[in-house]
Design an enzyme around this catalytic site. Structure first.
Site, PDB file in Angstrom:
ATOM      1  N   SER A  90       0.809  -1.222   0.000  1.00 62.91           N
ATOM      2  CA  SER A  90       0.000   0.000   0.000  1.00 62.91           C
ATOM      3  C   SER A  90       0.837   1.263   0.000  1.00 62.91           C
ATOM      4  O   SER A  90       0.283   2.366  -0.008  1.00 62.91           O
ATOM      5  CB  SER A  90      -0.917   0.005   1.229  1.00 62.91           C
ATOM      6  OG  SER A  90      -0.171   0.165   2.419  1.00 62.91           O
ATOM      7  N   THR A 210      -2.060   2.858   3.321  1.00 59.34           N
ATOM      8  CA  THR A 210      -1.290   4.098   3.409  1.00 59.34           C
ATOM      9  C   THR A 210      -0.584   4.048   4.744  1.00 59.34           C
ATOM     10  O   THR A 210      -0.983   3.295   5.620  1.00 59.34           O
ATOM     11  CB  THR A 210      -2.273   5.303   3.421  1.00 59.34           C
ATOM     12  OG1 THR A 210      -2.913   5.396   2.166  1.00 59.34           O
ATOM     13  CG2 THR A 210      -1.607   6.622   3.740  1.00 59.34           C
ATOM     14  N   THR A 228       1.739   7.010   0.409  1.00 58.23           N
ATOM     15  CA  THR A 228       0.883   5.932  -0.078  1.00 58.23           C
ATOM     16  C   THR A 228       1.111   5.623  -1.551  1.00 58.23           C
ATOM     17  O   THR A 228       1.596   6.486  -2.303  1.00 58.23           O
ATOM     18  CB  THR A 228      -0.599   6.329   0.099  1.00 58.23           C
ATOM     19  OG1 THR A 228      -1.444   5.208  -0.168  1.00 58.23           O
ATOM     20  CG2 THR A 228      -1.013   7.451  -0.839  1.00 58.23           C
ATOM     21  N   ARG A 238      -4.971   9.649 -10.989  1.00 60.50           N
ATOM     22  CA  ARG A 238      -5.781   9.911  -9.793  1.00 60.50           C
ATOM     23  C   ARG A 238      -4.881  10.290  -8.607  1.00 60.50           C
ATOM     24  O   ARG A 238      -3.875   9.642  -8.334  1.00 60.50           O
ATOM     25  CB  ARG A 238      -6.593   8.660  -9.458  1.00 60.50           C
ATOM     26  CG  ARG A 238      -7.450   8.769  -8.183  1.00 60.50           C
ATOM     27  CD  ARG A 238      -6.799   8.097  -7.013  1.00 60.50           C
ATOM     28  NE  ARG A 238      -7.700   7.965  -5.864  1.00 60.50           N
ATOM     29  CZ  ARG A 238      -7.296   7.651  -4.639  1.00 60.50           C
ATOM     30  NH1 ARG A 238      -6.023   7.422  -4.404  1.00 60.50           N
ATOM     31  NH2 ARG A 238      -8.149   7.544  -3.648  1.00 60.50           N
ATOM     32  N   THR A 261      -6.116   7.367   6.627  1.00 60.19           N
ATOM     33  CA  THR A 261      -5.986   6.304   5.635  1.00 60.19           C
ATOM     34  C   THR A 261      -7.410   5.925   5.219  1.00 60.19           C
ATOM     35  O   THR A 261      -8.370   6.299   5.881  1.00 60.19           O
ATOM     36  CB  THR A 261      -5.268   5.060   6.207  1.00 60.19           C
ATOM     37  OG1 THR A 261      -5.997   4.590   7.357  1.00 60.19           O
ATOM     38  CG2 THR A 261      -3.840   5.380   6.638  1.00 60.19           C
ATOM     39  N   GLY A 262      -7.528   5.190   4.125  1.00 62.80           N
ATOM     40  CA  GLY A 262      -8.853   4.756   3.689  1.00 62.80           C
ATOM     41  C   GLY A 262      -9.312   5.488   2.437  1.00 62.80           C
ATOM     42  O   GLY A 262      -8.492   6.084   1.731  1.00 62.80           O
TER      43      GLY A 262
HETATM   44  N1  ASP Z   1      -6.141   7.263   1.415  1.00 63.51           N
HETATM   45  C1  ASP Z   1      -5.410   6.654   0.353  1.00 63.51           C
HETATM   46  C2  ASP Z   1      -5.895   7.171  -0.953  1.00 63.51           C
HETATM   47  O1  ASP Z   1      -7.079   7.425  -1.099  1.00 63.51           O
HETATM   48  C3  ASP Z   1      -5.474   5.184   0.287  1.00 63.51           C
HETATM   49  C4  ASP Z   1      -5.559   4.442   1.569  1.00 63.51           C
HETATM   50  O2  ASP Z   1      -5.293   4.943   2.634  1.00 63.51           O
HETATM   51  O3  ASP Z   1      -5.908   3.258   1.539  1.00 63.51           O
HETATM   52  O4  ASP Z   1      -5.106   7.265  -1.864  1.00 63.51           O
END
Ligand code: ASP
Length: 361
Positions: A90, A210, A228, A238, A261-262
């Site tokens: 990640s 991340t 990340t 993106r 994160t997320g």
């Molecule tokens: N927040 C990160 C993103 O949207 C990805 C993640 O944390 O899983 O790129």
């Protein structure tokens, strides 16, 4: 279905916020907009926090802080361990690629004492995007460099361009590619006011991940970093929340820090890390502030395909925060088992993430 204690908690938070008595109910000083609680005036001592994948990172940052390092140097060195780890798919080297099989990385950092920030978005071929983000902060008058410009800047500072696609990540991408269907991130034509955009559309379960890391150093200064590879198999180009100041991270040296994160899109539409630091300024504990941000995202989520049959967000975002007093806390939208990593003078520990809705998966 399991009993879900959270809607009532959610309702409670709403009611408490509306009546401006939430902090008193949680045992802290009453909130006064713009004022700071006495506890926030002075740090009790160093502390480092990180997302769950950062147990080595917090230890590294802590060890550096004990030798007198600035919090920014420490958190960046901490996350470098994860950026170079091929087994963390990640972040950095070994991160899952975009839809074209290219690893594109996002990172940003923020230095509390100077209030300066730096970031890179969609950078390719550079193993340590957080180091480049720190150089943007230190060696430019800009805050965010993206794409080829970010890579050129890194090369100018001596970074090698490397192939970041490990065999493991390539094979995962090939499997995804071979199973391509209509379930991607593109949406059919629709009116922007249509609330059931893509109601028939079923997003695939994507891999997110991340690392965020924030710290208070021996001088009581606060800094933060997030790095990340972003959403796996994303549309090329993106950029997620991670490199956006106020979304993927934010810190204010007098108040505290937050990171995430997320699902980055949900955070980008709410600038939640900034919101969390502002809530801490108003008297929220770090955990209360993180829950408040989850609440905001839940209230703003209207696309039908992002909601479950109960009308709740069907995705996750995690927040991690600390305040100037060295208190830590975090929350996620869907949880029950989530934790994050932290270390202070008592040693390393894991902290439970509060949550709005119980994760039923
Ligand atoms: N927040 C990160 C993103 O949207 C990805 C993640 O944390 O899983 O790129």
């Amino acid at each position: 279905m399991a009993t879900d204690p959270t809607p009532s908690r959610r309702q409670f938070l709403k009611t408490a916020a509306a009546a401006s008595v939430g902090a008193a109910t949680f045992g802290a000083a009453p909130r006064v907009v713009g004022a700071r609680t006495p506890a926030l005036q002075k740090a009790a001592g160093p502390v480092v926090i990180s997302s769950r994948n950062g147990t080595n990172a917090v230890q590294k940052a802590w060890d550096m802080i004990q030798t007198g390092a600035d919090a920014l140097d420490a958190v960046v060195a901490g996350v470098n361990l994860v950026e170079e780890d091929p087994n963390d798919t990640s972040v950095g080297y070994g991160g899952l690629p975009n839809a074209n099989g290219v690893v594109q990385l996002d990172s940003a950092c923020m230095h509390g004492p100077t209030g300066r920030a730096g970031g890179v978005g969609c950078i390719e071929g550079i193993k340590y995007p957080s180091k480049v983000a720190k150089l943007v902060l230190e060696r430019t008058d800009h805050v965010l460099l993206v794409g080829q410009g970010a890579q050129d800047f890194a090369v100018m500072h001596g970074f090698p361009v490397e192939n970041l696609l490990t065999e493991r990540a390539r094979l995962a991408w090939v499997q995804w590619r071979e199973n391509l269907s209509t379930r991607d991130e593109y949406l059919p034509p629709h009116d922007a006011n249509t609330s059931d955009i893509g109601a028939d559309y079923e997003p695939q379960q994507r891999t997110w991940g991340t690392i965020h890391c924030s710290a208070i150093d021996l001088a009581g200064n606060i800094s933060s970093v997030t790095t990340t590879s972003g959403l796996a198999y994303k549309i090329p180009g993106r950029v997620g929340d991670s490199p956006i100041i106020g979304a993927g991270l934010y810190c204010d040296n007098e108040v505290g820090a937050a990171g995430s994160t997320g699902r980055g899109e949900a955070n980008l539409e709410n600038l939640a890390s900034f919101l969390i630091v502002e809530r801490i300024r108003m008297g929220d504990s770090p955990e209360q502030a993180c829950l408040y941000a989850c609440e905001r995202i839940a209230d703003h989520t209207r696309k039908a395909y992002l909601l479950n049959d109960k009308g709740e967000p069907d995705f996750n975002v995690q927040f991690y925060a600390l305040n100037k007093a060295g208190e830590v806390g975090g929350a996620e939208i869907r949880g029950g088992r989530g934790k994050f990593a932290a270390i202070n003078s008592d040693g390393p520990f894991l902290v439970d993430l509060a949550y709005l809705y119980k994760n039923e998966r």
